[in-house]
Every structure is written in structure tokens, then in C-alpha cells.
Design an enzyme around this catalytic site. Structure first.
Site, short mmCIF file in Angstrom:
data_model
loop_
_atom_site.label_atom_id
_atom_site.label_comp_id
_atom_site.label_asym_id
_atom_site.label_seq_id
_atom_site.Cartn_x
_atom_site.Cartn_y
_atom_site.Cartn_z
N SER A 1 -2.43 -21.29 12.51
CA SER A 1 -2.71 -20.38 13.60
C SER A 1 -3.60 -20.88 14.35
O SER A 1 -3.82 -20.79 15.61
CB SER A 1 -3.14 -18.97 12.96
OG SER A 1 -1.97 -18.51 12.37
N GLN B 1 0.80 -1.24 0.28
CA GLN B 1 -0.20 0.03 0.09
C GLN B 1 0.96 1.17 -0.13
O GLN B 1 0.41 2.19 -0.67
CB GLN B 1 -0.97 -0.12 1.26
CG GLN B 1 -1.93 0.87 1.05
CD GLN B 1 -3.11 0.51 0.17
OE1 GLN B 1 -3.08 -0.49 -0.32
NE2 GLN B 1 -3.90 1.54 -0.21
N GLY C 1 0.87 1.56 -6.74
CA GLY C 1 1.00 0.56 -7.81
C GLY C 1 2.29 -0.19 -8.11
O GLY C 1 2.42 -1.25 -8.37
N GLU D 1 3.30 -26.02 9.20
CA GLU D 1 4.01 -26.29 10.66
C GLU D 1 2.94 -25.93 11.83
O GLU D 1 3.35 -25.76 12.84
CB GLU D 1 5.14 -25.45 10.92
CG GLU D 1 6.14 -25.59 9.82
CD GLU D 1 7.12 -26.80 9.94
OE1 GLU D 1 6.78 -27.73 10.94
OE2 GLU D 1 7.76 -27.11 9.10
#
Length: 387
Positions: free
Chosen positions: A370, A340, A344, A367
């Protein structure tokens, strides 16, 4: 806690980062363009890593490794992880499970890995058993002095460029008060063993040049000598391996967040709009400040966790889970905001941000997702409270 690094640790961190900048990052564009890791490039990087003293740096001294403590190894992992996954993995850090090799396993598997002549991969995940290892369907059945293995594993990282697989399979069941419980065992299996098929995996998001493969075991015969550890003790082996693996993921995420942040800061300092550098606008400057806070917290948590592992504190599993959750989710925020910031140009391949953004997504899944990490943490909290 003393936050100062030793001179040796500083040297290790510098060596890993310089190796990454010189030997890994220059090849990122090739992998992005072709999605292939040339064999000659992989072997060249492996050879140079051996010369630089980075090969098998995670392995204990008694098996020929450098025997780094967790803090030192985390610094090395961070230095290498600034590059793309496929390139960083050319610097072999074998599964520390292999330190448990005994008798025939040592000359056949361990020693060639330590010399850089062989490469291992890990096979746990199945189409119907990801986080639920107890749901594993791959079976190894005793047949005389051998074992016959049948089943399918998928999402096996870099199997097609490996020499053998560290395989987890069910070898029977044990009756418990809660019902039958599978006994999981660990085997070392050469990938050219008759009946073992290594197939191309799925087209995937991110990590170009890093392969995921499917393994089919069709009456694969292995000797009893190829079982790593005792029969039915695979879960103990898994638990010993998963903690360091999760901390490595956290280190990778921290390194890539730092690289993305550096790109964003440099761009915000150089890019001018309305007659001034864009960092002077609060819409750019304040998010940069938030990114800096996130990264600082990640660094503190990562290194504190590595230190706690070195101290052999009983909360190591919980600590590694916390580090993986924070660093992987922080990387997603930082990579998104870095794009951001650059507008572009952040989406263009001229900058590494769009690759870092794509690569970041899997870190919250492999792994242990979350959600699994939060389950580990919450269970530990309840145990501490006596629940």
C-alpha cells in the site's frame, strides 16, 4: 459513463461465478484441512475451465486467447475470486508478458501454456530486493551465445507446480548522471534446467494450498533465445505487467469483501437475541450499512478503473494503484466487521470468514505494498502539478 454491462459481459460474469460455486468452493474445506492442492484436482479444474471457455481469458486473440477487454476480464476475475486463491489459480490466467514471445519461445513456452499443458510463474522478488527492483542481485552474464544466471528469488507463488519461470535478472549496468543503473532483463527458464533448485518456501499466513517457493540459480545456463524482449528492457516489461496485476488484486479483494458481507448479512438476519434479529440493533445494523457503502465504493472504483484502462487513458498506473489500495484496505475492514457481526461463530471454520480474514492480510503487500501504491499516486499528483 454507461454503467450497463453488455449481454456478453453479463454472461461472462455469470459463467465465472457459477464455475466458482460449482467447481471451486466445494474444495475449500479440503485445502483448509490439508494445506495441499492435490495435483489431480488442479488438473481437473484446469480441464473444466478450458471446456467452460475461462482458460487464458486474459490473453489476446492473436496468441490464441479470448482477448477480453479489461472490464470483461475484471468481471471474470471477480467471479472466480470468491473461492480461495489456490483453487481460483487452477483456472490459468497466464502472465500477459508471454504475449511478447517470439520465434522459438512460441512453441516452447507460449503455445503449451495456451493449450493448458504448461504453467508459468513469475520471479522478481529477492531476499534483499522487494519493492526496490533496482537492488536486484540475481545476475545473468553473457557466456558465448548463452547466459549464465546466479542468484536467489523468494516468495515465488506456485513455482513447485509450475513448468517454467518468467525471471527478471540484472544483465549489466548503464552509467547515468545519478550513478550506475542496473539493466534488468527478462528470461523464460524451464524449472528443470540444471542448476536451478526449487525449494519449499516459508510457512505463511493464509492462502492454504497456495505455495510460495525459493528459487536458487547456480550457474544456470540459458540460451540467448530465452530472453523475452530486448536486453535491458525488463523494466518496460515489468511496468506493462504490474498495472493489470494490481487491478486483478483489487478485483480479488472486491469479490471476497462481497462474499464476507453476504455471510454477515445472512447471519444478522437469522440470528436472534433478546427476541429480535440482531440486525435491528444499531451496533449491528449501522456497521452493516458502513460495509455496504465501502463495498459499493470499491465496485465503482474497480469497474471505473477497468473502463479507464480500456480507454487507454494516460493515468492507468495511478488508477490501478488507487483501486488496489482502496479494495485491499476495504477488504480488511469488511472481513473484520463481518467476523464481529457473527461473534464467536465468525471465528469458526463453519463459516468462510476466518479464512477470508487470514487471506486478506497479504493483499496489502504483494503486487506492491500500500505504501508503494501511495508513492505512485503521490508522484503522479506532483507530475500533474508540474513539480
Amino acid at each position: 459513463m454507461n454503467f450497463n454491462l453488455t449481454e456478453e459481459q453479463k454472461m461472462l460474469a455469470d459463467t465465472a461465478r457459477e464455475f466458482c460455486e460449482k467447481e471451486l468452493i466445494p474444495h475449500e474445506a479440503l485445502l483448509e484441512r490439508t494445506s495441499e492442492l492435490p495435483r489431480e484436482l488442479e488438473l481437473d479444474i484446469r480441464h473444466k475451465a478450458i471446456e467452460a471457455g475461462l482458460h487464458a481469458c486474459n490473453m489476446p486473440e492473436e496468441v490464441g486467447g479470448i482477448g477480453l477487454d479489461c472490464v470483461s476480464y475484471t468481471l471474470v476475475e471477480k467471479g472466480l475470486a470468491r473461492a480461495s486463491q489456490a483453487l481460483a489459480s487452477c483456472v490459468l490466467r497466464p502472465s500477459n508478458i508471454l504475449a511478447a514471445c517470439r520465434d522459438q519461445q512460441i512453441p516452447h513456452f507460449l503455445e503449451p501454456v495456451m493449450r493448458g499443458e504448461k504453467r508459468d510463474c513469475i520471479a522478481m522478488t529477492e531476499p534483499d530486493a522487494g519493492s526496490d527492483l533496482k537492488g536486484m542481485k540475481t545476475r545473468a552474464v553473457k557466456d558465448g551465445s548463452d547466459w549464465m544466471i546466479n542468484g536467489t528469488k523468494h516468495f515465488i507463488t506456485n513455482a513447485q507446480i509450475s513448468d517454467f519461470v518468467v525471471l527478471f535478472a540484472a544483465t549489466g549496468e548503464t552509467a547515468t548522471a545519478a550513478g550506475p543503473r542496473k539493466r534488468i532483463s527478462c528470461f523464460l527458464v524451464d524449472l528443470d534446467t540444471p542448476g536451478l533448485e526449487v525449494l519449499k518456501g516459508y510457512e505463511h499466513m493464509g492462502h492454504r494450498g497456495s505455495y510460495n517457493n525459493i528459487l536458487h540459480f547456480n550457474d544456470v545456463r540459458v540460451g540467448d533465445w530465452q530472453m523475452l524482449g530486448a536486453e535491458g528492457e525488463g523494466f518496460a516489461v515489468v511496468n506493462e505487467w504490474l498495472g493489470p496485476g494490481r487491478l486483478s488484486v483489487a478485483a480479488v479483494c472486491q469479490a471476497r469483501a462481497e462474499r464476507a458481507f453476504e455471510v454477515a448479512v445472512d447471519y444478522a438476519a437469522q440470528r436472534k437475541q433478546f427476541g429480535q434479529p440482531i440486525w435491528k440493533f444499531q451496533g449491528i445494523g449501522f456497521p452493516l450499512a458502513d460495509m455496504a457503502i465501502d463495498i459499493r465504493l470499491g465496485e465503482l472504483l474497480l469497474m471505473n478503473t477497468a473502463w479507464r484502462v480500456d480507454q487507454k487513458l494516460p493515468s492507468a498506473a495511478e488508477d490501478c494503484a488507487m483501486a488496489k489500495v482502496w479494495c485491499s484496505e476495504m477488504l480488511a475492514r469488511v472481513a473484520d466487521q463481518a467476523i464481529q457481526t457473527c461473534g464467536g461463530m465468525g471465528l469458526m471454520a463453519d463459516l468462510p470468514l476466518e479464512r477470508i480474514y487470514r487471506d486478506a492480510r497479504v493483499e496489502r503487500i504483494w503486487e506492491g505494498t500500500s505504501e508503494i501504491q501511495r508513492l505512485i499516486i503521490s508522484r503522479q499528483l506532483m507530475r500533474h502539478s508540474g513539480a
